[in-house]
Every structure is written in structure tokens, then in C-alpha cells.
Design a protein around this motif. Structure first.
Motif, PDB file in Angstrom:
ATOM      1  N   LYS A 220     -25.893  59.550  88.386  1.00  0.00           N
ATOM      2  CA  LYS A 220     -27.021  59.928  88.930  1.00  0.00           C
ATOM      3  C   LYS A 220     -28.764  59.379  88.891  1.00  0.00           C
ATOM      4  O   LYS A 220     -28.662  59.486  89.681  1.00  0.00           O
ATOM      5  N   SER A 221     -28.637  59.142  87.663  1.00  0.00           N
ATOM      6  CA  SER A 221     -29.693  58.439  87.134  1.00  0.00           C
ATOM      7  C   SER A 221     -29.647  57.349  87.776  1.00  0.00           C
ATOM      8  O   SER A 221     -31.366  56.574  87.689  1.00  0.00           O
ATOM      9  N   HIS A 222     -29.359  56.286  88.282  1.00  0.00           N
ATOM     10  CA  HIS A 222     -29.610  54.789  88.246  1.00  0.00           C
ATOM     11  C   HIS A 222     -28.450  55.076  89.946  1.00  0.00           C
ATOM     12  O   HIS A 222     -27.237  54.119  89.622  1.00  0.00           O
ATOM     13  N   LEU A 223     -28.999  55.621  90.823  1.00  0.00           N
ATOM     14  CA  LEU A 223     -28.174  55.414  92.391  1.00  0.00           C
ATOM     15  C   LEU A 223     -28.164  53.806  92.574  1.00  0.00           C
ATOM     16  O   LEU A 223     -27.085  53.596  93.428  1.00  0.00           O
ATOM     17  N   ASP A 224     -29.110  53.436  92.317  1.00  0.00           N
ATOM     18  CA  ASP A 224     -28.765  51.749  93.127  1.00  0.00           C
ATOM     19  C   ASP A 224     -27.607  51.234  93.049  1.00  0.00           C
ATOM     20  O   ASP A 224     -27.038  50.230  93.656  1.00  0.00           O
ATOM     21  N   HIS A 225     -27.061  50.897  91.833  1.00  0.00           N
ATOM     22  CA  HIS A 225     -25.871  49.695  92.031  1.00  0.00           C
ATOM     23  C   HIS A 225     -25.254  50.548  90.422  1.00  0.00           C
ATOM     24  O   HIS A 225     -25.424  51.802  89.579  1.00  0.00           O
ATOM     25  N   ALA A 226     -24.505  49.879  90.454  1.00  0.00           N
ATOM     26  CA  ALA A 226     -23.181  50.848  89.757  1.00  0.00           C
ATOM     27  C   ALA A 226     -23.819  50.389  88.166  1.00  0.00           C
ATOM     28  O   ALA A 226     -24.318  48.811  88.121  1.00  0.00           O
ATOM     29  N   LEU A 227     -22.734  50.797  86.507  1.00  0.00           N
ATOM     30  CA  LEU A 227     -23.204  50.408  85.841  1.00  0.00           C
ATOM     31  C   LEU A 227     -22.211  49.597  85.446  1.00  0.00           C
ATOM     32  O   LEU A 227     -20.871  50.113  85.257  1.00  0.00           O
ATOM     33  N   THR A 228     -22.155  48.593  84.485  1.00  0.00           N
ATOM     34  CA  THR A 228     -20.924  47.652  83.615  1.00  0.00           C
ATOM     35  C   THR A 228     -20.793  48.615  82.780  1.00  0.00           C
ATOM     36  O   THR A 228     -21.729  47.910  81.929  1.00  0.00           O
ATOM     37  N   LEU A 229     -19.683  48.284  82.051  1.00  0.00           N
ATOM     38  CA  LEU A 229     -19.385  49.027  80.818  1.00  0.00           C
ATOM     39  C   LEU A 229     -19.080  46.976  79.837  1.00  0.00           C
ATOM     40  O   LEU A 229     -18.620  46.106  80.166  1.00  0.00           O
ATOM     41  N   LEU A 230     -20.470  46.537  79.296  1.00  0.00           N
ATOM     42  CA  LEU A 230     -20.107  45.176  78.381  1.00  0.00           C
ATOM     43  C   LEU A 230     -20.425  45.640  76.857  1.00  0.00           C
ATOM     44  O   LEU A 230     -20.117  47.379  75.887  1.00  0.00           O
ATOM     45  N   PRO A 231     -19.698  45.458  76.449  1.00  0.00           N
ATOM     46  CA  PRO A 231     -19.349  45.376  74.572  1.00  0.00           C
ATOM     47  C   PRO A 231     -20.041  44.725  73.866  1.00  0.00           C
ATOM     48  O   PRO A 231     -19.720  45.457  73.092  1.00  0.00           O
ATOM     49  N   SER A 232     -21.161  44.257  74.334  1.00  0.00           N
ATOM     50  CA  SER A 232     -22.177  44.203  73.044  1.00  0.00           C
ATOM     51  C   SER A 232     -23.480  43.754  74.338  1.00  0.00           C
ATOM     52  O   SER A 232     -23.430  43.658  75.091  1.00  0.00           O
ATOM     53  N   PRO A 233     -24.334  44.462  73.634  1.00  0.00           N
ATOM     54  CA  PRO A 233     -25.618  44.486  74.219  1.00  0.00           C
ATOM     55  C   PRO A 233     -26.309  42.536  75.209  1.00  0.00           C
ATOM     56  O   PRO A 233     -25.528  41.650  74.442  1.00  0.00           O
TER      57      PRO A 233
END
Length: 386
Positions: A220-233
């Protein structure tokens, strides 16, 4: 003949739209045609389904509490996340305020479990003919695009994870071992996935909860796009979390388009927290709320002086971009971490050393309890202070 609806101040009249004409329903915000209820003065339209939607609904996907029809989202973002179709909504919703559970109107009346009728349908599933199924699989709390790879069925089974090239084995780890999770960077204890390759060169461990993290979430803090889990930054020097503003160097939920990043544990902060030393629940805000005093005019955009939001627990300022917990009724707010801590005395007052030591121990215990909750998962949090 005029009809009343709780979502609009004026009377509505029934109108049959021409077949070639389309309107946007002011309730569900979907396009449609056919029979509508309208206020011509305000250009307000309601689908027949939205007009006749029940004010309260017991839904099989959320058996704990009835869902209430709300005319607009109650979250600070002015939108909601549908727990059925996993899409963002901004109009009518069936909502449980206790659990932050929400459904689109058309998803709530879908006759097939977890198969919402498309929003574009002009009159999806008229309510009088709706018969909810007797068996319904609960909608997931978080969207999961793909399950963990090779999830084992027993402790002795080896498996793999996308973040590591070698096989992992589920083992028991003691806190005294001082090993860190390669996902969330906290000390691991209990069931942990550990690399079995003796020549790995990396002391790789994953909390069971971090192993099971979904590869993609919508927050809900970032509605425009989905967030992808990355193993490292994706950056050279780690990342700065957009929730707590602290650095991170391991797993991160990332939006490539916006360079938006969240710690995996910050994704799990609950919408509401109840402290036993405060009358009301504290709500999660994605920026510090600065209440305007009665009669006070809003500050000009070019005004140099800025209002600083101060945490009512530690009495230090909260960064203007950091998330915070806040109670509007009492103008009481805290840092994310401070929501689990006891209110500290102002710094300019003398403090008894023994009392300060006891308070520090209790605060450490509460933070450990929070960490365990975030790692192991859980619902709304309630904290008590002695």
C-alpha cells in the motif's frame, strides 16, 4: 421516483442507459452500461449491483468478521488492496477494519472462489441471483507469484532457493551461535535453512520465514508498481529502506521503475498497533502526519520554517520521509521501532540509573519480541508495558 443511497447526499433516479453509451460507476469505478441509478446534478452513477450491494456481508474468504461496505478507502493512501484479485481499488469496498481485509464489490459477489468477475463487465453477477458457495478457500494475505522452489516435506530433505547456488538443508540453530540470516540480516534461531556445501565460502542461512517470502508483493505504500524480491541490492553500496530509512545489504523488495526499496521485515509492519499505555490504536502512516492546529492557515510552499514531527516515545525528531505510527485523536506518534518501546522521560530531567537500566532491558525484550513476530509472521500487534 427518487431513491436514497448512503454514499450520496442527493436522491438518485433509475435510468436505462442506451446500449452504445458507457458510464463509469461512482461506486466500483468500473465502466458499464444498462440500468444505473444516477444523480444528474453531480454526474453520479451507480451500477444496479453497487446500488443494491448489502451494507454488511459475511464472506467465506473472511469468516472471522463480517465485512462492511465502505464508500471510499479508509487508508492514508486513499486506496485499498483487494485480497481476492490482488489489484488496487479506489472506490466501494467490503472491508474489515479489524484485519485490514478488503474486497472489490464485484470480487465479493463472484460466484467462483478466488475467480473475481472482470471489472469491465457491464453488470457482473446481479445480486438477487447470487448464491455464495458453501466452501471457499481463504484469499492469501499477500500475493505470491511463485512458491518457493523445491519446498521440502521433512526436516532432513534438501532444497534450493533462488538466492543461493547451492542446496540448503533445514536445521535447528541456537541463538547463542550468533549466526545471521542472509535474507533479513537478523540473528537466526530455531528452524533455519543452511547451505550444505562445505566449500561454499559464504556462511549462508535463511530463516524459514525468509525462505518462504513471496517473489513479488504489492504494498500500500507503493501502489503504482509491484515490488520484486531481490537477493541483493541493485546498487553498489547497499540500499536505504524507504520505510525506516536504515541501510540494508541483503534481501530487498525493489521497484526498478521508481528505485523504491523496502527491507523484507518492513513490508510486514501491521496497519495498526495497540499499545496498552494508549487509549487508541496507532495507525501506520507512510510519512509523518503533521496536524494543523485549529484556526491555523496552511504554510506557504516557499516558507523556510518546517514543522518537525517528534516521536512521543524517544522525544527525537522523525524524518519527514520515514514511516510512523500515529493517533490523530491524541496527536501521539512514534518511530517504527519505538512503537514497541516504553515512553522515555524527557532528556533534560534526571533519570534514576536503576530505573533507566530496567527500562533498557524491557525495551530490548520488547524489540526481540517484535523481531520474532516479524520473522515468524502474525496479525495485528498488541504491546503491554509494566
Amino acid at each position: 421516483m427518487e431513491f436514497k443511497h448512503f454514499s450520496h447526499n442527493h436522491g438518485l433516479v433509475f435510468h436505462q442507459m442506451p446500449q452504445s453509451a458507457q458510464i463509469q460507476c461512482s461506486g466500483c469505478h468500473c465502466l458499464g452500461t444498462g440500468p444505473v441509478y444516477t444523480c444528474w446534478r453531480c454526474s453520479f452513477f451507480l451500477h444496479d449491483q453497487c446500488f443494491r450491494a448489502n451494507r454488511s456481508l459475511k464472506h467465506p474468504s473472511h469468516p472471522l468478521h463480517p465485512l462492511t461496505l465502505t464508500p471510499y478507502p479508509t487508508y492514508p493512501s486513499n486506496s485499498f488492496y483487494c485480497n481476492s484479485c490482488t489489484l488496487i481499488g479506489s472506490g466501494f469496498s467490503y472491508s474489515c477494519s479489524e484485519c485490514d481485509f478488503d474486497l472489490h464489490v464485484h470480487c465479493a459477489y463472484s460466484p467462483i472462489p478466488n475467480q473475481p468477475i472482470p471489472c469491465s463487465h457491464p453488470n457482473p453477477n446481479p445480486i438477487p441471483n447470487f448464491s455464495p458457495p458453501t466452501v471457499h478457500s481463504p484469499a492469501p494475505a499477500e500475493p505470491e507469484s511463485e512458491p518457493p522452489v523445491g519446498f521440502p516435506t521433512g526436516k532432513d530433505r534438501e532444497t534450493t532457493h533462488f538466492s543461493h547456488p547451492h542446496r540448503l538443508k533445514l536445521t535447528e540453530v541456537q541463538e547463542k551461535d550468533g549466526k545471521k540470516c542472509s535474507g533479513c540480516e537478523y540473528i537466526v534461531t530455531g528452524p533455519v535453512y543452511t547451505c550444505v556445501e562445505p566449500d561454499c565460502g559464504v556462511d549462508f542461512h535463511l530463516h524459514k520465514k525468509c525462505f518462504e517470502l513471496p517473489r513479488e508483493v504489492r504494498h500500500k505504500s507503493h501502489l503504482d508498481h509491484a515490488l520484486t524480491l531481490l537477493p541483493s541490492p541493485p546498487y553498489q553500496d547497499g540500499f536505504a529502506c524507504n520505510a525506516c530509512l536504515e541501510k540494508g545489504s541483503a534481501f530487498v523488495y525493489h521497484c526498478t521503475t521508481c528505485s523504491f526499496d523496502l527491507h523484507v521485515e518492513c513490508v510486514r509492519w501491521p496497519e495498526k498497533v495497540q499499545r496498552d499505555d494508549h487509549e487508541h490504536a496507532l495507525s501506520l502512516f507512510y510519512a509523518p502526519p503533521v496536524p494543523k492546529k485549529d484556526g491555523e492557515e496552511p504554510a506557504a510552499e516557499d516558507e523556510e520554517e518546517k514543522v518537525t514531527f517528534v516521536c512521543d516515545v524517544c522525544h527525537h525528531g522523525v524524518h519527514e520521509m520515514a514511516w510512523t505510527y500515529y493517533c490523530h485523536e491524541c496527536d501521539f506518534g512514534t518511530h517504527l521501532d519505538c512503537v514497541v518501546s516504553k515512553v522515555q522521560p524527557p532528556v533534560d530531567k534526571p533519570v534514576d540509573d536503576d530505573a533507566a537500566a530496567a527500562a533498557a532491558i524491557q525495551e530490548a525484550q520488547m524489540k526481540l519480541a517484535l523481531l520474532q513476530l516479524l520473522v515468524n509472521g502474525g496479525g495485528p500487534i498488541e504491546f503491554k508495558f509494566s
